[in-house]
Design a protein around this motif. Structure first.
Motif, mmCIF file in Angstrom:
data_model
loop_
_atom_site.group_PDB
_atom_site.id
_atom_site.type_symbol
_atom_site.label_atom_id
_atom_site.label_comp_id
_atom_site.label_asym_id
_atom_site.label_seq_id
_atom_site.Cartn_x
_atom_site.Cartn_y
_atom_site.Cartn_z
ATOM 1 N N LEU A 38 -81.502 -18.030 88.152
ATOM 2 C CA LEU A 38 -81.281 -19.022 89.202
ATOM 3 C C LEU A 38 -80.559 -20.236 88.633
ATOM 4 N N ALA A 39 -80.163 -21.132 89.517
ATOM 5 C CA ALA A 39 -79.388 -22.307 89.107
ATOM 6 C C ALA A 39 -80.122 -23.163 88.085
ATOM 7 N N ASP A 40 -81.439 -23.191 88.167
ATOM 8 C CA ASP A 40 -82.214 -24.014 87.237
ATOM 9 C C ASP A 40 -82.628 -23.248 85.980
ATOM 10 N N GLY A 41 -82.040 -22.050 85.779
ATOM 11 C CA GLY A 41 -82.303 -21.279 84.577
ATOM 12 C C GLY A 41 -83.531 -20.387 84.640
ATOM 13 N N ILE A 42 -84.139 -20.262 85.786
ATOM 14 C CA ILE A 42 -85.334 -19.432 85.958
ATOM 15 C C ILE A 42 -84.919 -17.972 86.139
ATOM 16 N N HIS A 43 -85.603 -17.064 85.419
ATOM 17 C CA HIS A 43 -85.286 -15.637 85.480
ATOM 18 C C HIS A 43 -86.045 -14.961 86.619
ATOM 19 N N VAL A 44 -85.385 -14.009 87.288
ATOM 20 C CA VAL A 44 -86.004 -13.203 88.341
ATOM 21 C C VAL A 44 -85.594 -11.749 88.123
ATOM 22 N N VAL A 170 -100.311 -13.798 79.686
ATOM 23 C CA VAL A 170 -99.168 -12.906 79.902
ATOM 24 C C VAL A 170 -97.963 -13.369 79.094
ATOM 25 N N TYR A 171 -97.752 -14.680 79.032
ATOM 26 C CA TYR A 171 -96.588 -15.211 78.322
ATOM 27 C C TYR A 171 -96.871 -15.530 76.853
ATOM 28 N N GLY A 172 -98.065 -15.126 76.382
ATOM 29 C CA GLY A 172 -98.378 -15.250 74.966
ATOM 30 C C GLY A 172 -98.484 -16.661 74.461
ATOM 31 N N ALA A 193 -95.354 -10.877 77.121
ATOM 32 C CA ALA A 193 -95.142 -9.683 77.942
ATOM 33 C C ALA A 193 -94.511 -10.018 79.280
ATOM 34 N N GLY A 194 -94.194 -11.299 79.499
ATOM 35 C CA GLY A 194 -93.631 -11.733 80.775
ATOM 36 C C GLY A 194 -92.404 -10.981 81.237
ATOM 37 N N GLU A 253 -96.580 -20.360 86.574
ATOM 38 C CA GLU A 253 -95.634 -19.409 85.987
ATOM 39 C C GLU A 253 -94.252 -20.010 85.774
ATOM 40 N N ILE A 254 -93.782 -20.805 86.703
ATOM 41 C CA ILE A 254 -92.406 -21.300 86.604
ATOM 42 C C ILE A 254 -92.202 -22.156 85.354
ATOM 43 N N GLN A 255 -93.289 -22.682 84.813
ATOM 44 C CA GLN A 255 -93.198 -23.453 83.576
ATOM 45 C C GLN A 255 -92.756 -22.588 82.397
ATOM 46 N N TYR A 256 -92.911 -21.270 82.536
ATOM 47 C CA TYR A 256 -92.526 -20.347 81.470
ATOM 48 C C TYR A 256 -91.139 -19.745 81.706
ATOM 49 N N GLY A 257 -90.445 -20.245 82.737
ATOM 50 C CA GLY A 257 -89.070 -19.834 82.958
ATOM 51 C C GLY A 257 -88.887 -18.585 83.782
ATOM 52 N N TRP A 258 -89.931 -18.181 84.517
ATOM 53 C CA TRP A 258 -89.840 -16.946 85.309
ATOM 54 C C TRP A 258 -90.424 -17.161 86.703
#
Length: 741
Positions: A38-44, A170-172, A193-194, A253-258
């Motif tokens: 996404l525009a803010d660098g978040i992965h989907v 999940v995000y270790g 594992a995210g 979750e969004i704090q971890y980039g996803w």
């Protein structure tokens, strides 16, 4: 010069160690998991679109059908929260699961760190076709039921913290303190594992009384307007609380980039559909409607998650309005009808059935239509029903079907056997009457599963070292041997002549406690000096069964005051001479005002002993096989609970004391005594002309005993027939049945 050289060598070693550690912790991030940004660098990687879930793959969004399987947290001899499953074991299982055709694993709660590390390592080896997972978050179930108020600050705070812990695990990025007694996992979570996450399912099945109580206490609660999820107009108080919890998961979750698709757990009891034919009021008391929550600025989207079984609640059997549709065989099918009605109630959002299936067990807990009972199935029968349910879910346009479950778990309890066993010992023995333990397609069988096959061939017994020859002199028997494991008492007998089940029967009376029947029609004139608690009768395929002395009848003693028809006072007497069928309850007596219509108490006989072959390598294998005879060789295995054992690992049995407040008392015994005889043409072999032979001293019979086991069990892991049947079905499904334009 030497000094500088040593310094450079040391510096080089430090850099190597740092680089190695850096790679170790970050290598999951270095794996190319194709996703959009996404525009803010978040992965989907996954998102919802209309009625579908979609996966970003091959530079495009593609419809995705979750062919999944639920996974428990433990193995035999352990409870959840204990470090029982190794990383290597997880990796091996992941390979088996993917080979079966599944593409996603659903877990209910935070797993031990080994799960996430093993999944990441497995997927690094399978980058082109990774195995994804759905992460559940366990709600404070007991506190919710006890307090009846989801907005209680302590409950709210505890659940919010559990959500945050789950995301961090999940995000270790966390270290958690394990709580083995409560089933909570812990340890150092350092592996991310995210990238392999498919979505989140927040919470557990909701108690309807708690939901109703929460709604009544907080009727004036304002709509929840969160950063990523909000309640919609018309939402009840509990749904607003759920919107908050789902939003908490998203904000964390969004704090971890996803971003990943979000859902909350739900079941038929709290679905948004009316069940007018449901007899029990509580099962249609209140709704928890996923459509009353919506995603706001959450690109990954939102879906509905339901646990749907064909035998519960009772309206599946009684409600004619849910028998309107016919299945592929032309039969009125309440499950298929329900699937279609549930789907129609969720317009413009994907719906997954995240639990379905039946267990392969001797025990039965509920009856369903079309033979889809909760238990009583062989492995083959389990597979046939699971495959049929999978097909109906897929063909009804669902976004996924997650089978319950991957592995058998011995520690589980079931409502109709939990008062017969010792709660803190369930993990240490294999109780085939507790069906809840045997939903798995990966069987966890008792220790002698490979050593002894019930097939009428004594060759495997000849190889056994831990067997006991019983010094019993009985007409028709040349010798009798006994052994045991975590699941059964095994007997092997060499008969004096070949057995003909059409004209004769083989009988074993079993004595564990003082009391029971010392006479009776089944004993054909024998009089014993010590009573029998149970009786095994083997003849033809329709008459072989285990029965229980009427005054020891556990079922009658427990349920006489709970709807079972009145017990004849004669049956309560010691040495009544009456043996009763071994039964389990399948439903309580339902009466107004607890139910809309009266419905009688229901039970089923579970002491039927099937003749067959227990060797899984044979084409005629039947997992429910309990005995076989070939010529003069008889083999039989007897489930411990049918003998009255509450815990064979400590030689503990249910005693004769009347249960107090629905709880039986237990007694430790020294072992079991067996009384064998053969009846031929209504006459006991060897007693035709001997009056004195009718007097039998059971107390003088040899005692078969064993050393109890504390917490170390032997078990055999083996895929069931249902595994291979589902494998064939899953590989035929390549995506959802419908897609959106």
């Amino acid at each position: 010069m030497g000094k500088w050289l040593k310094l450079l060598v040391r510096l080089g070693l430090v850099l190597v160690i740092v680089a190695g550690a850096f790679y170790y912790w970050l290598r999951p991030l270095l794996v190319r998991i194709e996703s959009t940004t996404l525009a803010d660098g978040i992965h989907v990687k996954f998102k919802t679109q209309g009625m579908n879930v979609e996966e970003y793959t091959n530079d495009a969004w593609q419809p995705y059908f979750a062919k999944g399987i639920n996974m428990g947290a433990t193995i035999p001899g352990h409870y959840p929260g204990e470090l029982a499953i190794s990383e290597d074991e997880y990796e091996r299982w992941f390979g088996m699961i993917q080979d079966m055709g599944a593409n996603v694993i659903r877990v209910y709660t935070i797993m031990m760190p080994e799960f996430y590390e093993a999944l990441s390592k497995y997927n690094m080896k399978h980058q082109k076709d990774p195995l994804f997972f759905l992460q559940g978050v366990w709600s404070p179930e007991e506190q919710l039921i006890e307090g009846q108020d989801a907005f209680d600050p302590k409950i709210k705070e505890k659940f919010e913290q559990e959500i945050k812990d789950a995301v961090a695990a999940v995000y270790g990025k966390t270290t958690l303190t394990p709580e083995p007694h409560s089933g909570k996992a812990g340890g150092a979570y350092k592996y991310n594992a995210g990238p392999y996450l498919m979505g989140w399912i927040v919470g557990t099945e909701w108690d309807p009384k708690m939901v109703k109580g929460t709604n009544e206490l907080h009727a004036d609660t304002p709509d929840y307007a969160g950063k990523y999820f909000s309640s919609t107009p018309g939402a009840n108080a509990f749904e607003k609380w759920l919107a908050l919890m789902v939003d908490t998961a998203a904000q964390t979750e969004i704090q971890y980039g996803w971003q990943h698709p979000m859902a909350f757990a739900n079941w038929v009891t709290t679905d948004p559909i009316a069940h007018p034919g449901e007899p029990l009021v509580e099962e249609d008391m209140v709704s928890v409607d996923p459509t009353h929550i919506e995603a706001v600025n959450w690109e990954a989207g939102y879906f509905a998650s339901y646990h749907v079984y064909p035998y519960y609640p009772d309206f599946f059997a009684f409600d004619k309005s849910f028998q309107e549709m016919t299945n592929s065989k032309g039969e009125p099918d309440s499950y298929y009808t329900y699937l279609n009605k549930l789907k129609a109630a969720h317009s413009n959002m994907p719906v997954m059935v995240t639990e379905y299936g039946v267990p392969a067990s001797l025990g039965v807990a509920h009856l369903g239509t079309l033979g889809r009972n909760q238990g009583g199935h062989s492995e083959k029968g389990q597979g046939e029903i699971d495959v049929e349910l999978l097909g109906q879910i897929h063909d009804s346009g669902y976004a996924g079907a997650i089978l319950f479950t991957w592995q058998d778990e011995w520690f589980k309890k079931t409502w109709n056997t939990q008062r017969y066993d010792e709660a803190d010992r369930r993990a240490y023995w294999y109780n085939t009457l507790t069906n809840e333990s045997f939903f798995g397609v990966l069987g966890m069988f008792p220790g002698k599963d490979e050593a002894i096959h019930i097939d009428g061939d004594a060759a495997d017994w000849d190889k056994l070292k831990d067997k006991t020859k019983l010094d019993i002199q009985a007409s028709g028997f040349e010798e009798i041997w006994a052994t045991h494991d975590e699941g059964y008492l095994y007997l092997e007998a060499k008969l004096s002549e070949p057995f003909d089940p059409s004209t004769e029967s083989i009988n074993f009376g079993v004595d564990t406690l003082p009391g029971g029947n010392r006479h009776g029609p089944e004993l054909h004139g024998m009089v014993l000096d010590e009573g029998l608690e149970t009786l095994i009768q083997l003849s033809d395929d329709t008459r072989s069964r285990m029965t229980i002395a009427s005054n020891y009848d556990i079922h009658a003693r427990l349920y006489e005051r709970a709807g079972l028809p009145a017990v004849d006072p004669k049956e309560k007497l010691d040495d009544s001479g009456i043996f009763k069928p071994w039964k389990l309850a399948v439903n309580y007596l339902l009466e107004y005002p607890d139910s809309r219509v009266n419905h009688p108490f229901g039970d089923v006989e579970v002491g039927i002993l099937e003749r067959g072959y227990s060797d899984p390598a044979r084409p005629d294998y039947n997992s429910k096989t309990m005995w076989q005879v070939q010529g003069q060789v008889l083999e039989i295995r007897i489930p411990w609970m049918l003998l009255g054992f509450s815990d064979p690992s400590s030689l503990s049995v249910i005693n004769y004391t009347q249960p107090n407040k629905n709880k039986f008392e237990m007694t430790h015994v020294k072992g079991v005594r067996l009384v064998p005889w053969i009846v031929k043409q209504n006459q006991i072999v060897g007693q035709e002309n001997s009056a004195t032979a009718k007097q039998v001293a059971v107390s003088a019979m040899p005692l078969y005993t064993w050393q109890g086991w504390e917490d170390k069990v032997n078990y055999v892991e083996r895929p069931k027939q249902s595994y291979y049947m589902l494998k064939e079905a899953l590989h035929k499904i390549n995506g959802p049945i419908t897609t959106n334009d």
